[in-house]
Design an enzyme around this catalytic site. Sequence first.
Site, short mmCIF file in Angstrom:
data_model
loop_
_atom_site.label_atom_id
_atom_site.label_comp_id
_atom_site.label_asym_id
_atom_site.label_seq_id
_atom_site.Cartn_x
_atom_site.Cartn_y
_atom_site.Cartn_z
N GLU A 45 47.32 -29.03 -75.66
CA GLU A 45 46.45 -30.57 -76.51
C GLU A 45 45.07 -31.15 -76.82
O GLU A 45 44.33 -31.46 -77.15
CB GLU A 45 46.67 -32.01 -74.79
CG GLU A 45 47.86 -32.36 -74.80
CD GLU A 45 48.81 -32.83 -76.15
OE1 GLU A 45 47.78 -33.65 -76.59
OE2 GLU A 45 49.48 -33.07 -76.37
N TYR A 128 43.03 -40.11 -73.42
CA TYR A 128 44.30 -40.09 -74.12
C TYR A 128 45.03 -38.57 -73.85
O TYR A 128 46.13 -38.30 -73.53
CB TYR A 128 43.95 -39.51 -76.42
CG TYR A 128 44.92 -38.96 -77.23
CD1 TYR A 128 46.14 -39.52 -76.55
CD2 TYR A 128 45.74 -37.59 -77.09
CE1 TYR A 128 47.33 -39.07 -77.59
CE2 TYR A 128 46.19 -37.31 -77.17
CZ TYR A 128 47.44 -37.52 -77.49
OH TYR A 128 48.38 -36.53 -78.31
N ASP A 146 48.61 -41.27 -80.24
CA ASP A 146 47.76 -41.65 -81.38
C ASP A 146 47.61 -41.92 -82.32
O ASP A 146 48.41 -42.72 -82.43
CB ASP A 146 47.94 -39.14 -81.04
CG ASP A 146 49.78 -39.17 -81.75
OD1 ASP A 146 49.82 -40.20 -82.21
OD2 ASP A 146 50.27 -38.17 -81.96
N CYS A 198 57.98 -41.09 -90.73
CA CYS A 198 57.06 -42.28 -91.01
C CYS A 198 55.33 -41.85 -90.71
O CYS A 198 54.76 -42.13 -90.77
CB CYS A 198 56.92 -43.44 -89.49
SG CYS A 198 56.79 -44.72 -89.80
N CYS A 205 61.53 -44.32 -94.85
CA CYS A 205 63.21 -45.28 -94.11
C CYS A 205 64.31 -44.78 -93.54
O CYS A 205 64.95 -45.16 -93.44
CB CYS A 205 62.50 -47.02 -95.15
SG CYS A 205 60.94 -46.81 -94.50
N CYS A 208 65.14 -42.71 -91.47
CA CYS A 208 64.28 -43.39 -89.74
C CYS A 208 65.58 -43.84 -89.13
O CYS A 208 66.07 -44.77 -89.17
CB CYS A 208 63.42 -44.19 -90.63
SG CYS A 208 62.35 -44.70 -88.81
N CYS A 214 63.32 -52.05 -87.74
CA CYS A 214 61.71 -52.00 -88.41
C CYS A 214 60.76 -53.79 -89.27
O CYS A 214 61.51 -53.56 -90.23
CB CYS A 214 61.62 -50.75 -89.16
SG CYS A 214 59.78 -50.76 -90.08
#
Length: 352
Positions: A45, A128, A146, A198, A205, A208, A214
Site C-alpha cells: 500500500e 486511505y 482510491d 471500468c 460495460c 461488467c 449502472c
Amino acid sequence: MRDTGLSSELLQWYDAHAREMPWRVAPGDRAVGEVPDPYRVWLSEVMLQQTTVAAVKKYFLRFTTLWPTVADLAAAEDADVMGEWAGLGYYARARNLLKCARVVVGDHGGCFPDTREGLLSLPGIGPYTAAAIASIAFDRPETVVDGNVERVMARLHDIHTPLPAAKPELTERAAALTPGCRPGDYAQAVMDLGATICMPKSPACGICPWMHACSARAAGTQAELPKKTPKQAKPTRFGIAYIARRADGAWLLERRPDKGLLGGMLGWPGSDWGESPAEAPPLQANWHDPSTEVRHTFTHFHLRLSLRLAEVPATTQASSGHFVPAHDFRSSDLPTVMRKAFELARTAFPLK
Ligand code: SF4
C-alpha cells in the site's frame, strides 16, 4: 442501507477474476483460511501510493526478498533502503517506511495494529492507507476509496459533480456498498473492477458485473465520468547539476537533506531550483556545459536541469558531498531525475 445484492455480485465476479498480485491472498486461498501478511499489505500500500501496480511489483519483490519481515526492514541500513527505493519516487514514503517499521517493532512487538485507528497512529499512514490495510489485512469493514473506486462510484450512480468536490459523496456511496462479510475481498474487488473493466477511457460495460445497475451506462454518460475540475498548469523551475568524475573513476555525489524534495536520496550537487538559478559549482574545475538539459516533472512543477561536467584529478577532495568510488557507484541508487542526468552526461560527454 447497504446493498448486499451489488456487493455479492461483485464478490462472485472477484472470485473468478481477481488479479494476481505478489502481496495478495487470492480469494480461493482466503476462503480456506489463508490470511494476508499485514507487513506485505502495508508495504504494497505504501509503494502503491502515487505509483502503478506494474511499476510496484518489481520493487515489492526486491524488498520482500531483502527484508522478508517488518523486523528485517526495521534493522536495515537507511542508505540501503533509500537505494532500493530509488526510482519509485515520492521519497518521503521511503523515510516514513523505515520510521514506521521501527515503531511497529519497537512499540508494537513487531505486529501491526489491526484497526484503522491504530494504524493511523503509525508514521506515514494516512486515512486511505489505514483503511486499506485494516480492510485487506484484517478484514475490517472499512471504506477504501482510491481513484478506481471514485470512478466506479461516479459511474454506477451517474454523479456529475466534478472531483475533488465529489469526494464526500463518492465516499458515502462506496461506504453504503461495503459489506460486513468479506470486506477485505470486496475492497480489492472494486479496485480490480476499476482497473480492468471500468477503465478510464473505454469501460467494458458489456462484461461488467454491475452493468444492470449502472446509472451512467443507462444514461450513456459513462465515458464522460468522473468529471474533474481542470488542474492549474504546473510552473517550470530551472536548476543546474554538477557531475564530476575523478581520474580514479569516483563520482562526486551528495546526500540530500532529509527534509524536502528527494530528501535523504543521493544526487548530484547543484544549484537551487527556481526561475533563474545561480551557478553553484561544488569544487574548482574546468566545468563543461554540454548545452543539454534533463526534463523531469514532479507533482507540483516541471524541472529543466542543465548539466555541468568535469573530469578532475584523482587527488581532488570535495568540500561538500563525497566522492563515491566507481565500484560502489550504482546509478540505480539515484532517484529518477538524477539518473536521467547521469544517462545524459554519459552520452553528452565522453566520461568513461
Ligand atoms: S457498467 Fe460500465 S460504467 Fe458502469 S460500472 Fe460497469 S464498466 Fe463502469
